[in-house]
Design an enzyme around this catalytic site. Structure first.
Site, PDB file in Angstrom:
ATOM      1  N   ASP A 182     -46.055  73.296  43.995  1.00 44.19           N
ATOM      2  CA  ASP A 182     -44.791  73.991  43.671  1.00 44.19           C
ATOM      3  C   ASP A 182     -43.813  73.877  44.837  1.00 44.19           C
ATOM      4  O   ASP A 182     -42.610  73.703  44.635  1.00 44.19           O
ATOM      5  CB  ASP A 182     -45.057  75.470  43.385  1.00 44.19           C
ATOM      6  CG  ASP A 182     -45.918  75.675  42.156  1.00 44.19           C
ATOM      7  OD1 ASP A 182     -45.895  74.801  41.264  1.00 44.19           O
ATOM      8  OD2 ASP A 182     -46.619  76.699  42.087  1.00 44.19           O
TER       9      ASP A 182
ATOM     10  N   GLY B 215     -50.300  61.883  50.123  1.00 41.66           N
ATOM     11  CA  GLY B 215     -48.839  61.758  50.047  1.00 41.66           C
ATOM     12  C   GLY B 215     -48.325  61.760  48.621  1.00 41.66           C
ATOM     13  O   GLY B 215     -48.866  62.454  47.763  1.00 41.66           O
TER      14      GLY B 215
ATOM     15  N   THR C  50     -47.654  63.303  42.974  1.00 45.50           N
ATOM     16  CA  THR C  50     -48.185  63.824  44.237  1.00 45.50           C
ATOM     17  C   THR C  50     -49.680  63.529  44.292  1.00 45.50           C
ATOM     18  O   THR C  50     -50.374  63.582  43.272  1.00 45.50           O
ATOM     19  CB  THR C  50     -47.940  65.346  44.366  1.00 45.50           C
ATOM     20  OG1 THR C  50     -48.575  66.012  43.275  1.00 45.50           O
ATOM     21  CG2 THR C  50     -46.455  65.669  44.343  1.00 45.50           C
TER      22      THR C  50
ATOM     23  N   LYS D 269     -45.598  79.405  38.841  1.00 46.46           N
ATOM     24  CA  LYS D 269     -45.030  78.097  39.188  1.00 46.46           C
ATOM     25  C   LYS D 269     -43.508  78.139  39.266  1.00 46.46           C
ATOM     26  O   LYS D 269     -42.896  77.531  40.150  1.00 46.46           O
ATOM     27  CB  LYS D 269     -45.498  77.047  38.183  1.00 46.46           C
ATOM     28  CG  LYS D 269     -46.988  76.807  38.278  1.00 46.46           C
ATOM     29  CD  LYS D 269     -47.457  75.680  37.420  1.00 46.46           C
ATOM     30  CE  LYS D 269     -48.972  75.678  37.292  1.00 46.46           C
ATOM     31  NZ  LYS D 269     -49.699  75.703  38.555  1.00 46.46           N
TER      32      LYS D 269
HETATM   33  O1  RIB Z   1     -49.161  76.615  41.145  1.00 51.43           O
HETATM   34  C1  RIB Z   1     -49.684  77.802  41.672  1.00 51.43           C
HETATM   35  C2  RIB Z   1     -49.367  78.944  40.756  1.00 51.43           C
HETATM   36  O2  RIB Z   1     -50.024  78.716  39.529  1.00 51.43           O
HETATM   37  C3  RIB Z   1     -49.849  80.292  41.225  1.00 51.43           C
HETATM   38  O3  RIB Z   1     -48.910  80.977  42.025  1.00 51.43           O
HETATM   39  C4  RIB Z   1     -50.190  81.001  39.923  1.00 51.43           C
HETATM   40  O4  RIB Z   1     -49.398  82.112  39.655  1.00 51.43           O
HETATM   41  C5  RIB Z   1     -50.084  79.945  38.848  1.00 51.43           C
HETATM   42  O5  RIB Z   1     -48.914  80.042  38.154  1.00 51.43           O
END
Ligand code: RIB
Length: 292
Positions: free
Chosen positions: A240, A213, A208, A45
């Site tokens: 993310d 949306g 989110t 993340k």
């Molecule tokens: O939010 C997605 C992420 O969660 C992935 O990339 C994984 O590594 C976990 O951390």
């Protein structure tokens, strides 16, 4: 925000190698199913959000985290650096890097198990890391590293006038002192339900809602932004991407930042993987222009 230079965003968090398996249907407990593909994709993340902040803006983004001394470490470093993220303070520690076992089904939904590895060694902050946090315009954190470290970083940020954006994921109960130092919380609807009333105290709250949306609640009132319609391949890393792009655009005001971040997040669902699906600034701008 310092007006005579580009914003500086410090991202403190995890970096993982994602072991991504695709399958039409996720197995039930005790069941074996045949998969359709397998890939190693850098993720985590923290790293995903740092990459999204850098790719979506060209701002200065500094990543504070740790990789192990294993085979994955060089690739994790490379992807961050190639995306324009500063890795000068990224630690290398003895032992394995963080990994995430991810299963993506035919509808693009995923299940993820994270094993912390090097991320779990971030129990204290160095003087150089504290210095970057103090100089940053925004400190962005998640919860895949030890919570006391996130709390210490937020405290230091608040003491030095750095705005704190927290994506409390994976959701868990947090100390009041940490919440008191958070300026902006970014959660998905499931996390909002889990955290409930705790979120009431946060000045700016962003929720989110996937294809529906995102909503914003803050001192200026409440608003809702739609998400562009896209063909979903894999939702991994979409939240993310939204969060990193939001942090980078926050200085433009919540409404514009949310519209920008929603478009970035939607684009991230159109490709497989986390870091591999994070769009560039030009792609977000083109998609946003196409919607208007
Ligand atoms: O939010 C997605 C992420 O969660 C992935 O990339 C994984 O590594 C976990 O951390």
């Amino acid at each position: 925000m310092c007006p005579d230079r580009a914003p500086l965003i410090a991202v403190l968090g995890s970096v993982n190698m994602d072991l991504v398996t695709t399958t039409e249907r996720r197995p039930a407990p005790g069941e074996t199913v045949l998969g359709t593909g397998f890939r190693l994709v850098p993720g985590g993340k923290g790293a995903n959000q740092a990459i999204a902040a850098a790719r979506s803006s060209g701002h200065t983004v500094e990543f504070l985290g740790a990789v192990g001394d294993d085979l994955f470490a060089a690739e994790l470093r490379r992807v961050l650096a190639d995306s324009g993220v500063g890795t000068g303070l990224l630690r290398t520690v003895a032992g394995p890097s963080g990994v995430a076992a991810i299963v993506v089904d035919g509808s693009g939904e995923n299940s993820i198990i994270v094993v912390g590895g090097a991320n779990a060694t971030l129990t204290t902050l160095t003087a150089a890391e504290l210095d970057v946090i103090a100089k940053a315009d925004i400190l962005l954190c998640q919860l895949e590293i030890p919570v006391p470290t996130v709390a210490a970083a937020a405290r230091h940020a608040r003491a030095n006038g750095t705005m704190v954006m927290l994506n409390p994921s994976p959701a868990q109960p947090l100390p009041d002192e940490l919440w008191a130092n958070v300026d902006i919380a970014v959660v998905n609807s499931g996390e909002a339900e889990q955290l409930g009333g705790t979120l009431d105290k946060v000045t700016h709250l962003v929720i989110t809602q996937g294809a529906a949306g995102a909503t914003y609640r803050g001192p200026g009132g409440e608003s809702q932004v739609p998400s562009p319609r896209v063909e979903v391949v894999d939702t991994t890393g979409a939240g993310d991407t939204f969060t990193g792009a939001l942090a980078a655009a926050w200085h433009r005001g919540p409404e514009r930042a949310l519209a920008w971040a929603s478009t970035a997040g939607a684009l991230a669902t159109t490709k497989l993987g986390a870091s591999s699906s994070i769009p560039a600034r030009a792609d977000i701008a083109a998609a946003l222009a196409g919607e208007q």
